[in-house]
Structures are given as C-alpha cells and as structure tokens.
Design a protein around this motif. Structure first.
Motif: not given
Length: 693
Positions: A47-54
């Motif tokens: 979840r952290a990586v996904t939000v960072f990419f967004i």
C-alpha cells in the motif's frame, strides 16, 4: 541512462509522497486484524509503495534519457574526372592504376573510418570513374556540394585528387575555407606547359547595324611556341574576310587582336575564327571558334515615360540598352507633348497610365503598340485597371507593402538562365500596392509575389496579349534595389539586365509583323547541351495562336536529317531536340493556318567543348595552398600509399561521441500504470484470500 528532472516542481515533494504512502499504510494496518504479522507488513508495504507511485504521477516530473552515439570520422575522396587529367598527364602516369590505388585506401583505413568516394567534373557524382571524359571542371562546386551533403557530420579529412585546373565556378580557395577539416591533395597532371596554339577568348557584340563597322577582340594564346607565327583568319559564311600573321615572342604568349569587320549584309551572319596549327602542336581542338552576329537595319526605339524622377528609371534604361538592338528615350510627362509615339516600338509607362497623356492613349487604342505598365506607390490603380486586362488590382486604401520576387516554373514565353532565376529568387523586395490581385485568362506570370515567408498567387511580373498587342505589368517599384543587391553580392548586374532585356525583347518580338517565327534559344550551343528552339504563329489579327502543328527539319553539315514536331507551351511552341552531334545545322520549319502556309528557316552551331584543352600546365600551387590553409598536405600520385598513415597520425581526425538527450513526462510511461494496477490487484487478492474486505 535515465534520470528524473523536476522542472518547475520542487523535488521535496518526493519524500513527502513517500511519507504520505507510509502514513496511509500505517493508518490502514496499524490495528490488529485477522492477518498474521508478516502478511500485514507485506500488505502495508504494497500500500505504501502504491500510494507513493500515485503521488509521483500527480507530481509529474520529467524523465531525462541520455543516449551516447559514436560517429566514426568521415574520409571524403573526390576524384577529378575531367578530360584534362588524361590529356596532359606525365609519361609515367597510368590513370587506371591510379584509380585502383585510390580505391585501396578504403581497405587500408579499416573500420575505424567511414570512407565515401566521389568523382567530379562540372558536377559531383558518387563513386570513382576511369572514364576521364568530363568536358568542364568545377572544383569549388564539388567542394560546396560535399560540404552541403555532410553538414554537421564528423568530417575527418577530404582527399582531393586533381590537377588544379578549373574552368567553371569560383576560386576553390574561397570555398575550401567553409570546410572545417584537413584537405589532402593529390597533385595530378604535369606542370610543364606543352606546345599549343589556341583562341583563349572572343569578345564581340551580338548585334551590328547594316553598313557599319564592328570590332571583335580575339585573345590569341601560345605555349612553348616561341619563334613561330600564328596565322589568324576570319571567314564569313566560308569566305575569308580577315587574315593576320602574329609572331610568337615568348614561351607563354598572349595577345589581344582587335579585328574590324563590316556588316555588309542584313540578317544572322556566321563568322569562323581560326588559327592554323603548327608542327607538334598538342591539340588543334582549341584553334577555332564560331560566333554569330545579327545585322540589323536600325535600332528599335523604346519610350520610357514617367511623371517624376526615380532611381528605377536609370536601371531600366541601362538594362535595356545592354542589347545594342534597343535605344531608350526617357521622357518626363511634362515634355511628352513633343513625342511622336509612332517612332517607337515599345512604350513603358512608369507609374503612369496612358490616360494621363491623351495622345498616347489614342495612339495605343488604334495601334498594336506593346505597352509595359510599371505600378508603384504613385499609380492610379483605377486608371491602370481600365486600360489593360492582364492584371487587376483591388485596393481599398492607398497603402503599400514589401513583396519579394518568386520565379514560376510554368512560364514559357521566354527563358531565363538558371543562374538568373536563382539570383532573382534572392533579390530584396519591391514596393507594391496593398490589396488583392487577379489575372485574366491566358495571362502568363513570370514572377509571383512572396509576402514575408508566404508564397502567394499574386502576380509581380505578368504578360498578356490583347488583340495582337503584347502587354506586361510589373506590380512593384524599387528595381534599383535589385541591381544594387546583385552587384554587392556578385560583382555584376547580369540577372537584373537579363530580366529587363528579355522582357523588352519579348514585348517587341512581333513589332515587325512577321507572322511565323522560329528561332533557337541561342545560335551556338555547347557540346552535350540540349538544343532548344522556339516558334510563334500569329493570326490575321496578330494574335498569338498555337492551334496548328509545327514541323521542323534539321539538317547537319554532313547531310544527316532530323525531323521533329513542336510541343505547344502556353500560346507558343517549343522544341527540345535533345543533344545533337557537333557541327553546323540548318533548319526549315513549316505550318499551316487555314489555307495559309508559313515557312521559316535558320541555322545554328553545336561547338565542341574545348575548355579542358585551353590550359595544359597543372596548377599545383593552388593544391598546395588548399592543403596548407586547412592543415593537410599535398602529395604526388606515387606517394598515395602514405595517405592512410598521414590520416591515422592526424590527431584531429578521431571518433566523436554525440550525446542525445530526450525529455518525456513520467505520466507517458504506461508501464507505471500497469505496475500500480498490479500492486493494487495483489493487495486485494491477498486480503480477499485471508477473508478481509
């Protein structure tokens, strides 16, 4: 190589996005849920990586990619393929073996160099040639074409194999300065002058007047012939009219001989100028020249009428009078009362209409007198529009604009030389009335208006035919700018003179009311040049027509016949007979309009191109200068095996690595959307498997 660049966005948003992703994951997975500890950490990380990419996508930085491309040094080889190389070669020179040795250079240099091979005469051609059949040599032109073709490329060296003799184009030393590389010259030919007599040049006026004397100037040249006598003679239609014996007093002898002849017969007269050959002469091809002089009854008079002084008037008068067939009378409108229009073959109205001089308007209306209207800022456009139908100018207000000349490709009434067309296209602008322009059906446009960078269909110089009277309209003033610009850039005013003189010749061509005319583009064609002939046919109203077929029979001096049919171009006819063998030709053309038959005849000559034989001593001084000014070296053909080593040892000839930078938006990287979708799908699948929503 890839990297991120932020542009106007602060790079501090990147750690902020990472913190946002961590905070989101902590809020979502901080409380104990029905997941084991390790899986909870994995899901939190996803979840952290996904939000960072967004977040990064929302920030939208630029992605910089850098690509490095090595370019091997170019080695250009230009071989002189003109006939002088083989004609004046040293006794130990084998041209075929030399070309073979030159071709080996590509193999000797190896893969570290990109070798390109060319040959040249008057033009540049790919590859080497063993023919040595070029009739003209343009070294500067070859250098210019090579420089244009390989602009902004890594040219390491230029190898120029020539004798240094050129008879076309500019001085090669000036063109070589534009090539930023080392030039290695291979000195071909023999610097020792051979025994030879020749006609170096002939200066003469193409027209003379019946009963008058005229002068031709012949440059008599002799090499290595001291003690001989040059027997110079001139014949008119086979009959000798002049002879002189000229003692040769030096090894390099040149003398201008002024020959006075009498124009005893009207029409086109042919003169052969020749020097008798001497023993052991190198070449006799350059011992003869043929010229044509048109003998006229009297000059045609041109009336140039104006309202006020203008620098254009002097330019127009000078240009027209370069043709000795014309005499220009420039007159102010205030002095026009004493003018008799019937004394003139053409009327040029400079920023005037005929209505401003009523007797002129009455005469033009009744006669077939050709008129040339030149429009400018002081012109009454309504009056001009009412007096001719060739060009119509609609202008709501008295404003002007700058318009540049743009030569058209479909104009066939007469022919301008390629050099003149090229110069005219670069001429400065004229001042033309601001408005919209239209032309009548059948109008031929030689020059169109180019306004700024926009090529328009508006006419700048147009021609028409109204009831047998030829009309020309120039829609701008400021011709003096053309002459000044041309002289500044080229040291002459040939293009301006040619344009104005040709215009006047065309307008007055039917002044003698000759119904059927056939004439060659010139009376003497060079060997290998296409023979162009023009034809004009007029009906009873002296209107130009081209409905009937026009046939022509060409006959050479050796009795060979050629039959052709003219092609219709515009309102006239033209024939491109292609290249014909060297010699004298006569022609007989015929056509029929209704029950009337028309015939015309004439003659022309195709002379051999002997430019390559006019100088036998090679110019190695020029080649040495080319090499030294560029940091190269001149070598002899026997030293050609040293070339590869000279190039390798030149530290300036090396591979260049070009850096290619490319910037793109991160949002354009589609794979990143796929990665985000994959991460979200993985997280959803793992949560679903464990029974979490």
């Amino acid at each position: 190589m890839f990297s991120l660049t932020w542009g106007s966005v602060s790079g501090w948003w990147l750690p902020a996005g990472l913190l946002l992703g961590l905070a989101y994951a902590w809020l979502m997975y901080r409380k104990p849920v029905d997941l084991n500890k390790n899986l909870r950490y994995i899901l939190a990380a996803i979840r952290a990586v996904t939000v960072f990419f967004i977040t990064v996508l929302l920030i939208s930085p630029l992605v910089k990619s850098v690509k490095y491309e090595p370019q091997k040094p170019l080695v250009l080889i230009a071989q002189d393929n003109s006939s002088s190389i083989n004609t004046f070669k040293p006794a130990d020179f084998n041209s075929s073996a030399f070309i073979d040795d030159l071709a080996k250079l590509k193999q000797e240099l190896g893969d570290k160099y990109d070798v390109q091979e060319f040959n040249f005469d008057k033009d540049l051609h790919p590859g080497f040639s063993k023919g040595f059949g070029g009739k003209q040599t343009d070294i500067a032109g070859a250098l210019h074409q090579l420089n244009d073709r390989f602009t902004n490329q890594n040219i390491g060296a230029l190898i120029l194999a020539t004798d240094g003799l050129y008879n076309q184009g500019n001085d090669p030393q000036y063109e070589a300065r534009n090539i930023k590389t080392s030039i290695y010259t291979i000195a071909l030919g023999d610097t020792t002058a051979k025994r030879d007599l020749l006609i170096g040049n002939v200066n003469y006026n193409k027209t003379a007047f019946l009963g008058n004397d005229f002068v031709i100037e012949v440059l008599a040249t002799a090499y290595q012939s001291k003690g001989e006598n040059m027997n110079l003679s001139v014949t008119e239609d086979g009959k000798q009219v002049y002879a002189q014996s000229i003692p040769v007093t030096g090894a390099d002898f040149k003398k201008i001989i002024s020959i006075k002849l009498n124009a005893a017969k009207k029409g086109l007269r042919k003169y052969n100028i020749s020097i008798a050959p001497v023993k052991n002469e190198l070449s006799i091809q350059n011992n003869t020249e043929t010229i044509y002089v048109e003998v006229l009854d009297a000059r045609q008079k041109v009336l140039l009428l104006y309202d006020g002084p203008h620098p254009d008037l002097t330019v127009i008068k000078q240009a027209i009078e370069t043709n000795k067939n014309f005499e220009v009378k420039a007159s102010s409108l205030t002095d026009a009362a004493a003018i008799k229009p019937a004394d003139y073959s053409l009327i040029i109205l400079y920023q005037l209409s005929a209505g401003e001089f009523p007797p002129m308007k009455s005469f033009i209306a009744k006669s077939k007198m050709p008129v040339w209207y030149i429009v400018g800022s002081q012109t009454n456009l309504q009056a001009i529009n009412s007096e001719q139908n060739v060009v119509h100018i609609s202008a709501g207000r008295a404003e002007t604009q700058e318009v540049m000349p743009l030569p058209t490709n479909d104009f066939t009434a007469f022919t301008l030389s390629d050099s003149a067309r090229k110069k005219i296209a670069a001429f400065p602008p004229l001042i033309a009335p601001f408005g919209s322009y239209g032309t009548a059906a059948g109008t031929s446009v030689l020059l169109k208006q180019k306004i700024g960078a926009v090529a328009t269909t508006y006419p700048l110089l147009a021609f028409g035919d109204e009831a047998g009277r030829r009309i020309a309209v120039l829609t701008g003033e400021g011709i003096w700018r053309w002459q000044l610009s041309e002289f500044q850039n080229y040291g002459n005013r040939n293009a301006t003179d040619e344009l104005l003189s040709q215009t006047v010749q065309y307008l007055t061509a039917n002044a003698n009311r000759q119904r059927f005319r056939v004439y060659p583009a010139r009376n003497v064609f060079d060997e290998g040049e296409n023979v162009i002939l023009n034809a004009e046919l007029y009906n009873d109203a002296l209107e130009l027509i081209n409905t009937p077929d026009v046939k022509i029979e060409l006959k050479s001096a050796v009795g060979k016949n050629y039959s052709f049919l003219f092609t219709r171009t515009g309102q006239s006819y033209q024939l491109d007979a292609g290249t014909l063998p060297i010699g004298e030709y006569t022609y007989n053309a015929s056509t029929q309009n209704g029950k009337q038959e028309f015939k015309a005849s004439g003659q022309f000559t195709i002379k051999p191109l002997n430019l390559e034989t006019r100088q036998s001593a090679a110019n190695h001084t020029l080649l040495n200068a080319l090499s030294k000014q560029s940091g190269g070296q001149m070598i002899k053909p026997a030293q050609i095996n040293q070339l590869a080593d000279l190039i390798r040892k030149n530290e300036n000839i090396k591979t260049v690595v070009y850096e290619d930078k490319h910037y793109s938006d991160l949002i354009d990287m589609k794979w990143l959307f796929g990665l985000i979708l994959l991460l979200l799908s993985t997280e959803w699948f793992l949560r679903k498997r464990e029974g979490e929503i």
